[in-house]
Motif scaffolding. Structure first.
Motif: not given
Ligand SMILES: Nc1ncnc2c1ncn2[C@@H]1O[C@H](COP(=O)(O)OP(=O)(O)OP(=O)(O)O)[C@@H](O)[C@H]1O
Ligand SMILES: [Mg+2]
Lengths: 284, 89
Positions: A161, A164-165, A168-169, A171, A208, A212, A215-217, B20, B23, B31, B34
């Motif tokens: 977790v 992945v978070r 994303d930050r 990104l 994950l 998964d 799909e999230i990113l 999942k 998240l 987002r 952001r």
């Protein structure tokens, strides 16, 4: 540093290097391991490559590359014009196309100025095909300097977790605080590299899955590196793991390099290796 | 439930699914934050101060929503007034 072409970036690189940042946000996910493997892999495929350690104060890349005893000058010396690039670059003993620019061990992080980094990258861009930037963890100065001039970003993520978070930050930062973003050029190309992947735990529902995370990113997947003992073995002896052709991680990194260069290579090591009777029994 | 069923059904129950779901919510929230202009918190504070000159509202009475659509941005202000007249100063 122009020369952007979406279809054939590699052909364009004949003139100016492509700058690749290896980034993550979260620490300890495998950025340095990846930087060493990618740089070695690109060099072995015939591209003149330099890999730069941006982790000022915590230099490690030289150890993973096995050249720690040959460090004389470092990145900050070059930025401060206390040494020139030729004095600071270390040529790899295994591959003529590969050079390492180590980080300094002691100086403070503010030594990396935007102008200084830009000047060094500009100079390198004329002599190399690829410049691989090994980013420090976090989203502070060092990490933003490593990504600022990038053309491509490989976002190293663990199936977990917080990683992945943080990816994303990262990104968000790539798309707003980079040179390309600030000058309204084509955005940085972003790729997902999932590392320390354990298919057995994924099958048990404990971790994950690739799908998964993707799909999230929603990023282009450039590779999946399995959790592997060979990574530690390689770092123990200062050999980028991509040179270990027998190991799963080595093969997965070689595939990743090939994909980056535009080859179509199927992903491997996503399933638990079949182990005969028991396995067949449980899978029906 | 047979052994095979046990193994099959155990899959969606794993903690990976919880991860999942968490998240997905978190990333979606991150987002939306952001692209927000950095002046929003201050704007919200100042609007709240102006409203409080006239009406007794609490700290959460003003919400500022910022959304980016294809060609334009929308700033949505939502002010909740107290339902009785007592609030008036
Ligand atoms: N695929 C893998 N399998 C097993 N171990 C791994 C794998 N990838 C990385 N590691 C281990 O994880 C640790 C951290 O790796 P590495 O130094 O590459 O991460 P990093 O992201 O550069 O860390 P930092 O944020 O501190 O710079 C190391 O001990 C390394 O051996
Ligand atoms: Mg590192």
């Amino acid at each position: 540093m122009q020369g952007w072409a979406t279809d054939h970036p590699i052909l364009e690189a004949a003139t100016l290097a492509r700058i690749i940042v290896i980034t993550s946000g979260k620490g300890g996910v495998g950025k340095t391991t990846t930087s060493a493997a990618l740089a070695m892999g690109l060099a072995q495929r015939g591209h003149r490559t330099v890999v730069i350690d941006f982790d000022v104060g915590l230099r490690n890349l030289d150890l993973i590359m096995g050249c720690e005893r040959r460090v004389v000058y470092d990145f900050v010396n070059v930025i401060n014009q206390e040494a020139n690039l030729n004095q600071a670059l270390i040529r790899d003993k295994r591959c003529d196309n590969l050079y390492v620019l180590p980080a300094s061990q002691t100086r403070d992080k503010d030594a990396l100025t935007k102008e200084g980094v830009g000047r060094v990258l500009e100079e390198l861009a004329h002599g190399y095909d690829f410049i691989v930037c090994d980013s420090p963890a976090g989203i502070e100065h060092g990490a933003t300097m490593a990504m600022y001039y990038a053309d491509d970003a490989i976002v190293v993520t663990n199936p977990e977790v917080s990683s992945v978070r943080d990816s994303d930050r990262m990104l968000g930062i790539l798309s707003s605080k980079s040179r390309r973003a600030e000058s309204n050029e084509e955005p940085i190309r972003e790729f997902l590299l999932l590392t320390r992947y354990d298919p057995a735990r994924v099958e048990k529902g404990e971790m994950l899955s690739v799908d998964d995370v993707q799909e999230i990113l929603s990023l282009t997947l450039i590779g999946v590196i399995p959790e592997s003992k060979s990574v530690l073995t390689a770092s123990n002896s200062g050999v980028p793991v991509v040179l270990d052709r027998e190991s799963d991680a080595g093969k997965a990194y070689a595939d990743t390099v090939a994909r980056y260069l535009g080859d179509e290579v199927p992903h491997r090591f996503l399933q638990v290796e079949k182990k005969g009777f028991l396995k067949r029994f449980f899978r029906g | 439930m047979g052994l095979l069923d046990y193994f099959r059904s155990s899959r969606p129950k794993g903690s990976a699914n919880v991860a999942k779901e968490r998240l997905q919510i978190l990333v979606a929230h991150d987002r939306t934050q952001r692209g927000r202009p950095s002046y929003l918190p201050k704007l919200q504070q100042e609007i709240l101060e102006v409203i409080r000159k006239y009406v007794e509202v609490d700290m959460n009475a003003v919400s500022v929503k910022y959304e980016q659509e294809d060609s334009h941005e929308v700033l949505e202000l939502n002010i909740v007034l107290p339902d009785t007249a007592e609030g008036r100063i």
